[in-house]
Design a protein around this motif. Structure first.
Motif, mmCIF file in Angstrom:
data_model
loop_
_atom_site.group_PDB
_atom_site.id
_atom_site.type_symbol
_atom_site.label_atom_id
_atom_site.label_comp_id
_atom_site.label_asym_id
_atom_site.label_seq_id
_atom_site.Cartn_x
_atom_site.Cartn_y
_atom_site.Cartn_z
ATOM 1 N N GLU A 132 0.831 -1.210 0.000
ATOM 2 C CA GLU A 132 0.000 0.000 0.000
ATOM 3 C C GLU A 132 0.860 1.252 0.000
ATOM 4 O O GLU A 132 0.538 2.231 -0.659
ATOM 5 C CB GLU A 132 -0.943 0.011 1.203
ATOM 6 N N ASN A 133 1.949 1.230 0.737
ATOM 7 C CA ASN A 133 2.835 2.382 0.832
ATOM 8 C C ASN A 133 4.060 2.286 -0.070
ATOM 9 O O ASN A 133 4.695 3.304 -0.351
ATOM 10 C CB ASN A 133 3.289 2.573 2.280
ATOM 11 N N HIS A 134 4.395 1.077 -0.514
ATOM 12 C CA HIS A 134 5.599 0.867 -1.333
ATOM 13 C C HIS A 134 5.270 -0.104 -2.469
ATOM 14 O O HIS A 134 5.603 -1.286 -2.399
ATOM 15 C CB HIS A 134 6.736 0.314 -0.465
ATOM 16 N N PRO A 135 4.615 0.384 -3.518
ATOM 17 C CA PRO A 135 4.132 -0.502 -4.576
ATOM 18 C C PRO A 135 5.209 -1.083 -5.498
ATOM 19 O O PRO A 135 4.933 -2.013 -6.248
ATOM 20 C CB PRO A 135 3.173 0.385 -5.366
ATOM 21 N N THR A 136 6.449 -0.540 -5.435
ATOM 22 C CA THR A 136 7.479 -1.047 -6.339
ATOM 23 C C THR A 136 8.780 -1.352 -5.599
ATOM 24 O O THR A 136 9.056 -0.824 -4.526
ATOM 25 C CB THR A 136 7.801 -0.042 -7.473
ATOM 26 N N ILE A 137 9.551 -2.201 -6.242
ATOM 27 C CA ILE A 137 10.917 -2.523 -5.852
ATOM 28 C C ILE A 137 11.769 -2.069 -7.023
ATOM 29 O O ILE A 137 11.403 -2.314 -8.183
ATOM 30 C CB ILE A 137 11.078 -4.035 -5.630
ATOM 31 N N SER A 138 12.888 -1.411 -6.766
ATOM 32 C CA SER A 138 13.693 -0.933 -7.886
ATOM 33 C C SER A 138 15.180 -1.174 -7.657
ATOM 34 O O SER A 138 15.647 -1.328 -6.522
ATOM 35 C CB SER A 138 13.438 0.554 -8.151
ATOM 36 N N PHE A 139 15.905 -1.202 -8.763
ATOM 37 C CA PHE A 139 17.354 -1.352 -8.756
ATOM 38 C C PHE A 139 17.916 -0.442 -9.831
ATOM 39 O O PHE A 139 17.388 -0.387 -10.945
ATOM 40 C CB PHE A 139 17.762 -2.803 -9.048
ATOM 41 N N LYS A 140 18.988 0.269 -9.508
ATOM 42 C CA LYS A 140 19.692 1.109 -10.481
ATOM 43 C C LYS A 140 21.183 0.864 -10.295
ATOM 44 O O LYS A 140 21.725 1.035 -9.203
ATOM 45 C CB LYS A 140 19.353 2.577 -10.278
#
Length: 176
Positions: A79-87
């Motif tokens: 609900e508060n963190h809809p994505t996981i990301s990597f850069k």
């Protein structure tokens, strides 16, 4: 130098993981919805920037109750963190076909640097003339470094969920 853009082929890629359950078996899972891209210099995978995003609620472990718990506030808090990301920050050749990939992984609103082992499988053209590139990526993270702290003590000692997460990723990119 000219850059070449590559996009993920999601039908031939998998973002997977394993974690210990009850201290002696592994539970596997993967993310069903994700995007990734790579940008190379002159089309060669020697100096490459990678980016990745997954929908947190697309996690699948083969058990609906467990998946529901994983997307809750106890774990991914979708609900508060809809994505996981990597850069990526660096991509360094170690030996022929072997690289170290360092980048920022953001889970549950927390960003930490991770180091991953990459096996570059090479490039080839598919039957329709699309140039593809393949990678195998492995690494380990400690889930508590991202605030994934939930656990349950076992009656005989130990805990229900291990802290170490093993990442097992297979990526196939298509040259744009």
């Amino acid at each position: 130098m000219a850059t070449t853009k590559w996009t993920i082929d999601p039908t031939h890629s998998e973002i997977g993981f394993k974690v210990k359950h009850m201290m002696f078996t592994n539970v596997s899972g993967k993310f069903q919805e994700f995007e990734a891209s790579a940008e190379t210099e002159d089309g060669f995978f020697t100096n490459t920037n990678f980016e990745f995003t997954a929908k947190s609620n697309s996690i699948s472990t083969g058990n609906a109750d467990r998946d529901k718990h994983l997307v809750s506030g106890d774990f991914f808090d979708v609900e508060n963190h809809p994505t996981i990301s990597f850069k990526s920050k660096s991509y360094t050749k170690i030996s022929e076909g072997a690289y170290k990939l360092i980048g920022d992984l953001t889970l549950r609103g927390v960003t930490n640097s991770v180091t991953l082992d990459v096996e570059f499988h090479g490039t080839a053209k598919d039957p329709w003339g699309n140039e593809k590139a393949g990678f195998g990526i492995n690494g380990k993270i400690n889930r508590k470094d991202w605030g994934l702290n939930w656990n349950s003590a076992l009656e005989a000692g130990g805990v229900l969920v291990g802290e170490e997460i093993k990442l097992n990723i297979e990526l196939q990119f298509v040259k744009q």
